[in-house]
Scaffold this motif. Structure first.
Motif, PDB file in Angstrom:
ATOM      1  N   ILE A  59      -2.607   1.737   5.008  1.00  0.00           N
ATOM      2  CA  ILE A  59      -2.082   2.236   4.043  1.00  0.00           C
ATOM      3  C   ILE A  59      -0.801   0.738   3.591  1.00  0.00           C
ATOM      4  O   ILE A  59      -0.722   0.563   2.922  1.00  0.00           O
ATOM      5  CB  ILE A  59      -1.435   2.992   3.738  1.00  0.00           C
ATOM      6  CG1 ILE A  59      -3.099   4.251   4.317  1.00  0.00           C
ATOM      7  CG2 ILE A  59      -0.604   3.165   3.064  1.00  0.00           C
ATOM      8  CD1 ILE A  59      -2.186   6.196   4.094  1.00  0.00           C
ATOM      9  N   LYS A  60      -0.076   1.077   4.970  1.00  0.00           N
ATOM     10  CA  LYS A  60       1.353  -0.292   4.536  1.00  0.00           C
ATOM     11  C   LYS A  60       0.937  -1.494   4.257  1.00  0.00           C
ATOM     12  O   LYS A  60       1.698  -2.089   3.662  1.00  0.00           O
ATOM     13  CB  LYS A  60       1.745  -0.393   5.842  1.00  0.00           C
ATOM     14  CG  LYS A  60       2.310   1.292   6.370  1.00  0.00           C
ATOM     15  CD  LYS A  60       4.208   1.420   5.134  1.00  0.00           C
ATOM     16  CE  LYS A  60       4.277   2.904   5.468  1.00  0.00           C
ATOM     17  NZ  LYS A  60       4.955   3.487   4.988  1.00  0.00           N
ATOM     18  N   LEU A  61      -0.670  -1.948   4.844  1.00  0.00           N
ATOM     19  CA  LEU A  61      -0.460  -3.891   4.586  1.00  0.00           C
ATOM     20  C   LEU A  61      -1.914  -3.234   3.415  1.00  0.00           C
ATOM     21  O   LEU A  61      -1.256  -4.122   2.539  1.00  0.00           O
ATOM     22  CB  LEU A  61      -1.466  -3.571   5.085  1.00  0.00           C
ATOM     23  CG  LEU A  61      -1.370  -4.253   6.823  1.00  0.00           C
ATOM     24  CD1 LEU A  61      -2.251  -4.144   7.929  1.00  0.00           C
ATOM     25  CD2 LEU A  61      -1.076  -5.433   6.882  1.00  0.00           C
ATOM     26  N   GLY A  62      -1.119  -2.158   2.630  1.00  0.00           N
ATOM     27  CA  GLY A  62      -1.927  -2.136   0.622  1.00  0.00           C
ATOM     28  C   GLY A  62      -3.432  -2.449   0.818  1.00  0.00           C
ATOM     29  O   GLY A  62      -3.640  -2.921  -0.253  1.00  0.00           O
ATOM     30  N   LEU A  63      -4.402  -2.327   1.661  1.00  0.00           N
ATOM     31  CA  LEU A  63      -5.596  -2.641   1.347  1.00  0.00           C
ATOM     32  C   LEU A  63      -6.367  -0.986   0.494  1.00  0.00           C
ATOM     33  O   LEU A  63      -7.384  -1.846   0.879  1.00  0.00           O
ATOM     34  CB  LEU A  63      -5.992  -1.953   3.589  1.00  0.00           C
ATOM     35  CG  LEU A  63      -5.989  -3.740   3.797  1.00  0.00           C
ATOM     36  CD1 LEU A  63      -6.131  -4.077   5.560  1.00  0.00           C
ATOM     37  CD2 LEU A  63      -6.021  -4.653   3.487  1.00  0.00           C
ATOM     38  N   LEU A  64      -6.125   0.009   0.996  1.00  0.00           N
ATOM     39  CA  LEU A  64      -6.568   1.106  -0.201  1.00  0.00           C
ATOM     40  C   LEU A  64      -5.853   0.865  -1.363  1.00  0.00           C
ATOM     41  O   LEU A  64      -6.333   1.526  -2.218  1.00  0.00           O
ATOM     42  CB  LEU A  64      -6.559   2.394   0.794  1.00  0.00           C
ATOM     43  CG  LEU A  64      -6.737   2.571   2.272  1.00  0.00           C
ATOM     44  CD1 LEU A  64      -6.632   3.863   2.996  1.00  0.00           C
ATOM     45  CD2 LEU A  64      -7.957   2.178   1.858  1.00  0.00           C
ATOM     46  N   GLN A  65      -4.813  -0.171  -1.694  1.00  0.00           N
ATOM     47  CA  GLN A  65      -4.511   0.249  -3.140  1.00  0.00           C
ATOM     48  C   GLN A  65      -5.836  -0.151  -4.122  1.00  0.00           C
ATOM     49  O   GLN A  65      -6.577  -0.883  -3.677  1.00  0.00           O
ATOM     50  CB  GLN A  65      -3.194  -1.277  -3.354  1.00  0.00           C
ATOM     51  CG  GLN A  65      -2.224  -1.184  -2.872  1.00  0.00           C
ATOM     52  CD  GLN A  65      -1.384  -2.484  -3.044  1.00  0.00           C
ATOM     53  OE1 GLN A  65      -1.930  -2.904  -3.669  1.00  0.00           O
ATOM     54  NE2 GLN A  65      -0.507  -2.263  -2.426  1.00  0.00           N
ATOM     55  N   GLN A  66      -5.405   0.732  -5.316  1.00  0.00           N
ATOM     56  CA  GLN A  66      -6.422   0.537  -6.267  1.00  0.00           C
ATOM     57  C   GLN A  66      -6.299  -0.328  -7.633  1.00  0.00           C
ATOM     58  O   GLN A  66      -5.404  -0.372  -8.157  1.00  0.00           O
ATOM     59  CB  GLN A  66      -6.748   1.690  -7.146  1.00  0.00           C
ATOM     60  CG  GLN A  66      -7.164   2.720  -5.713  1.00  0.00           C
ATOM     61  CD  GLN A  66      -8.496   2.560  -5.357  1.00  0.00           C
ATOM     62  OE1 GLN A  66      -9.412   2.419  -6.365  1.00  0.00           O
ATOM     63  NE2 GLN A  66      -8.995   3.730  -3.995  1.00  0.00           N
ATOM     64  N   THR A  67      -6.583  -1.885  -7.888  1.00  0.00           N
ATOM     65  CA  THR A  67      -6.181  -2.750  -8.767  1.00  0.00           C
ATOM     66  C   THR A  67      -7.463  -3.405  -9.803  1.00  0.00           C
ATOM     67  O   THR A  67      -7.243  -2.579 -10.709  1.00  0.00           O
ATOM     68  CB  THR A  67      -4.947  -3.928  -8.080  1.00  0.00           C
ATOM     69  OG1 THR A  67      -5.932  -4.349  -7.308  1.00  0.00           O
ATOM     70  CG2 THR A  67      -3.510  -3.587  -7.861  1.00  0.00           C
ATOM     71  N   ASN A  68      -8.030  -3.699  -9.010  1.00  0.00           N
ATOM     72  CA  ASN A  68      -9.592  -4.029 -10.012  1.00  0.00           C
ATOM     73  C   ASN A  68     -10.960  -3.688  -8.792  1.00  0.00           C
ATOM     74  O   ASN A  68     -10.923  -4.052  -7.896  1.00  0.00           O
ATOM     75  CB  ASN A  68      -9.460  -5.515 -10.183  1.00  0.00           C
ATOM     76  CG  ASN A  68      -9.180  -6.556  -9.456  1.00  0.00           C
ATOM     77  OD1 ASN A  68     -10.622  -6.886  -8.688  1.00  0.00           O
ATOM     78  ND2 ASN A  68      -8.536  -7.070  -9.417  1.00  0.00           N
ATOM     79  N   PRO A  69     -12.005  -3.827  -9.596  1.00  0.00           N
ATOM     80  CA  PRO A  69     -13.559  -3.422  -8.428  1.00  0.00           C
ATOM     81  C   PRO A  69     -13.406  -3.926  -8.008  1.00  0.00           C
ATOM     82  O   PRO A  69     -13.576  -3.930  -6.848  1.00  0.00           O
ATOM     83  CB  PRO A  69     -14.223  -3.303  -9.306  1.00  0.00           C
ATOM     84  CG  PRO A  69     -13.320  -2.336 -10.834  1.00  0.00           C
ATOM     85  CD  PRO A  69     -12.412  -2.661 -10.523  1.00  0.00           C
ATOM     86  N   VAL A  70     -13.553  -5.520  -8.101  1.00  0.00           N
ATOM     87  CA  VAL A  70     -13.944  -6.259  -6.766  1.00  0.00           C
ATOM     88  C   VAL A  70     -12.916  -7.091  -6.151  1.00  0.00           C
ATOM     89  O   VAL A  70     -13.341  -6.812  -4.864  1.00  0.00           O
ATOM     90  CB  VAL A  70     -13.986  -8.202  -7.685  1.00  0.00           C
ATOM     91  CG1 VAL A  70     -14.458  -9.132  -6.883  1.00  0.00           C
ATOM     92  CG2 VAL A  70     -14.892  -7.791  -9.032  1.00  0.00           C
ATOM     93  N   LEU A  71     -11.336  -6.965  -6.241  1.00  0.00           N
ATOM     94  CA  LEU A  71     -10.431  -6.861  -5.287  1.00  0.00           C
ATOM     95  C   LEU A  71     -10.292  -5.303  -4.143  1.00  0.00           C
ATOM     96  O   LEU A  71     -10.335  -6.238  -3.161  1.00  0.00           O
ATOM     97  CB  LEU A  71      -9.296  -6.683  -5.811  1.00  0.00           C
ATOM     98  CG  LEU A  71      -8.096  -7.701  -4.846  1.00  0.00           C
ATOM     99  CD1 LEU A  71      -8.822  -9.671  -4.246  1.00  0.00           C
ATOM    100  CD2 LEU A  71      -6.894  -7.954  -5.932  1.00  0.00           C
ATOM    101  N   ASP A  72     -10.480  -4.189  -4.729  1.00  0.00           N
ATOM    102  CA  ASP A  72     -10.608  -3.177  -4.003  1.00  0.00           C
ATOM    103  C   ASP A  72     -11.372  -2.849  -3.166  1.00  0.00           C
ATOM    104  O   ASP A  72     -11.641  -2.679  -1.795  1.00  0.00           O
ATOM    105  CB  ASP A  72     -10.827  -2.157  -4.528  1.00  0.00           C
ATOM    106  CG  ASP A  72      -9.286  -1.812  -5.745  1.00  0.00           C
ATOM    107  OD1 ASP A  72      -8.971  -2.409  -5.564  1.00  0.00           O
ATOM    108  OD2 ASP A  72      -9.405  -0.562  -7.172  1.00  0.00           O
ATOM    109  N   ALA A  73     -12.911  -3.737  -3.553  1.00  0.00           N
ATOM    110  CA  ALA A  73     -13.731  -3.361  -2.030  1.00  0.00           C
ATOM    111  C   ALA A  73     -13.854  -4.371  -1.483  1.00  0.00           C
ATOM    112  O   ALA A  73     -14.277  -4.358  -0.803  1.00  0.00           O
ATOM    113  CB  ALA A  73     -15.241  -3.889  -3.035  1.00  0.00           C
ATOM    114  N   ALA A  74     -13.500  -6.195  -1.822  1.00  0.00           N
ATOM    115  CA  ALA A  74     -12.454  -6.637  -1.011  1.00  0.00           C
ATOM    116  C   ALA A  74     -11.491  -5.603   0.597  1.00  0.00           C
ATOM    117  O   ALA A  74     -12.564  -6.281   1.763  1.00  0.00           O
ATOM    118  CB  ALA A  74     -12.380  -8.365  -0.712  1.00  0.00           C
TER     119      ALA A  74
END
Lengths: 307, 310
Positions: free
Chosen positions: A154-169
């Motif tokens: 969570i702290k690394l921001g890996l679960l952030q939601q911004t745009n679909p492609v980036l979210d998936a990656a």
């Protein structure tokens, strides 16, 4: 058998050599028959649940959980259903699993095979310290791992939601990254590198080869059997992992197959046969990989323990 | 003489091989560059959790606000929590699996160590449950245990009547899950024991047979002592994984029915990911870790450090 028993009743004071041999052969035959019986019984206990799931997944009628040896009717209806009848399309789970496995295996094997090279074949300050620190980590229990890794993710921001492609990656990365630094893999590869003759490396160094070239052109090819064994082990591990993904992924669309299967069994309560079809599809790739790589696989396991 | 000399020089080469090129700043930098990606992830996901997890055990933490130091409060809370104790009891009960799985896998390993035709098939077949995910294994056995399922059929055949699924009965649920652990794990330990048996070799056993030892005597006096290092590794692995049993429970019973399969790690999981009490969960995790270390030590003592000699 009877004939042999009759012939051994020859009037002789002590048994002849051939009689002893015959008796031993009979005893062996008996032992072997017993051994095969036990072997088959164990195989039935270990394999029947898989077989039962397969034949039940092929049926469309009858009482579902009944013990049976053959399916009542054979149809692929449940297999079509599992691909159609869910909120998250099943093919998506397969794609997720393939992406996660490819990413995971590539990263894990590359990083371990890179890191093992200096530990086996170079001299630098801190080498032994690093090696023993890594071994200690292998023994240390890591109960807080799940919790702290979740927080880290969570702290690394890996679960952030911004745009679909980036979210998936990012979410794929979140699933894969905690498993990438494989201590067992580092250990196996170091063992494999230790067996490479130093003359080869020195000759290459004298010829002016860069270390990266030596690693790629000498170490990797010579450690190939270990690399294959380790890759298979890792593929199976990534394909089968489900807990971490289930705990962490907010997006059910990105779940790997094993994790999604449990989701399926929750939402698909009216049709267990479709979930069984899903289970069969989930196991199949592992069985294929295992059947082909069985030799390497066993070596990998033994190596990991003997190490 | 010449052979010893040759062997010595080979050993010298091997040592040099382990040493590699001269130590220079440049070579040191290259070495660390090779290890850097691995070490970053190792520290982040393996080292950091050990330290931060231990720290969290003494804090109140919910991710949103920073951890607040509370000293031993989490441990006092745990000591007063009957659910935690129940989980711990079930986790310790789970150790029952260990001797059973060890005995069975030694027996199976000896069986598949016999030079029989087609033995390779059996060795491979026995490994299939091992390579299957707990998600799939758990689901398959949930179905197998259903009221009208194959397990009930077998029980009826044995003259036992199971009412409903064994997983829904608080008396049998834990044992039903244990059986699945056993079923899935046997092939894994079998392979390890097989490796151990093959390391012993046949010569010693055959010599004992020629000296007139019975099969049982050979097993007790030759095979078992030879297997001691493997027994240490295997019982260590299976004890620790019994204390930390989780995935089977997660898939099959979710700790139920009536908390009968609620294990220590399940407690940790639900405190963290259901109640978001990360500090309390970390404290429970720390206790489980300490218990695993203690049992590891007991194992080590019982097998006399796994030394091959009796």
């Amino acid at each position: 058998m009877l004939e042999r028993a009759a012939s051994s009743q020859r009037p002789a004071a002590s048994p002849t050599l051939s009689e002893i041999k015959a008796r031993r052969r009979r005893k062996n035959l008996l032992w072997n028959a017993l051994a095969y019986t036990v072997l088959v019984v164990i195989a039935l206990i270990l394999l029947y649940p898989f077989y039962w799931t397969l034949i039940t997944s092929l049926e469309t009628t009858g009482s579902i959980y009944e013990a049976k040896l053959l399916p009542k009717d054979v149809s692929l209806r449940n297999y079509f259903e599992v691909f159609q009848g869910t909120t998250v399309p099943f093919w998506r789970l397969i794609v997720n699993s393939l992406i996660i496995c490819t990413l995971g295996v590539t990263l894990t094997v590359t990083l371990a095979s890179l890191a093992a090279y200096p530990l086996a074949k170079m001299r630098f300050p801190g080498r032994d310290l690093i090696f023993y620190a890594i071994l200690v980590l292998m023994v240390l229990p890591n109960e807080a791992g799940l919790i702290v890794n979740y927080i880290t993710t969570i702290k690394l921001g890996l679960l952030q939601q911004t745009n679909p492609v980036l979210d998936a990656a990012r979410q794929y990365a979140a699933v894969v990254l905690p498993g990438v630094a494989s201590i067992v893999g580092l250990f196996l590869l170091r063992q494999a590198y230790l067996g490479v003759p130093i003359e080869l490396i020195e000759a290459a160094r004298i010829d002016g080869a860069k270390e990266l070239t030596i690693w790629r052109r000498i170490m990797l090819p010579l450690a190939l059997p270990t690399i294959v064994a380790f890759s298979i082990l890792e593929f199976v591990a990534y394909w089968n992992s489900f807990l971490w993904a289930r705990i962490m992924l907010p997006d059910k669309e990105l779940m790997p197959l094993s994790a999604g299967l449990l989701e399926l069994s929750g939402t698909f309560s009216t049709n267990s046969r479709a979930v069984m079809a899903g289970a069969v599809i989930t196991v199949l790739p592992i069985l294929v990989i295992f059947a082909f790589g069985q030799r390497y696989f066993m070596k990998g396991i033994e190596g990991a323990v003997k190490g | 003489m010449t052979t010893t000399k040759r062997r010595e020089s080979r050993r010298a080469q091997h040592v040099r091989g382990a040493q590699g090129a001269r130590v220079t700043v440049r070579n040191t930098l290259i070495a660390y560059a090779f290890m850097l990606p691995f070490l970053i992830l190792l520290v982040l996901y393996h080292t950091w959790p050990v330290f931060f997890g231990t720290y969290l055990a003494f804090t109140k933490y919910n991710i949103i606000s920073p951890p607040e130091w509370v000293g031993l409060e989490n441990f006092r809370t745990l000591a007063a929590d009957s659910q935690f104790w129940a989980g711990l009891r079930n986790s310790l009960k789970y150790i029952l699996v260990v001797p059973v799985i060890q005995l069975l896998s030694i027996a199976v390993a000896m069986l598949v160590n016999r030079p029989l035709r087609g033995i390779g098939f059996f060795r491979t077949a026995y490994y299939v449950p091992v390579v299957t995910s707990f998600a799939v294994v758990g689901l398959i056995w949930t179905w197998m245990y259903q009221q009208d399922g194959p397990v009930s059929a077998v029980l009826r055949f044995l003259g036992l009547e199971a009412r409903g699924s064994l997983l829904n009965n608080p008396v049998t649920a834990l044992y039903a899950v244990m059986f699945v652990t056993l079923w899935k794990g046997i092939g894994y330990y079998m392979v390890l024991y097989l490796a151990g048996l093959q390391a012993i070799g046949r010569e010693l056993e055959e010599a004992a047979v020629i000296d007139g030892a019975t099969r049982w005597q050979v097993f007790v006096n030759v095979t078992l002592p030879g297997l001691r290092p493997t027994i240490l590794v295997c019982s260590l692995l299976s004890t620790i994984s019994a204390i930390k049993v989780f995935e089977e429970i997660y898939v099959m019973t979710q700790g139920g029915p009536a908390g009968s399969t609620y294990t220590a790690l399940f407690f940790t999981y639900s405190r963290a990911f259901v109640d978001f009490q990360y500090g309390l969960a970390a404290a429970a995790g720390l206790i489980i870790a300490v218990i695993s270390i203690v049992f590891g030590f007991i194992n080590f003592k019982l097998t006399r450090g796994g030394k091959a000699d009796a």
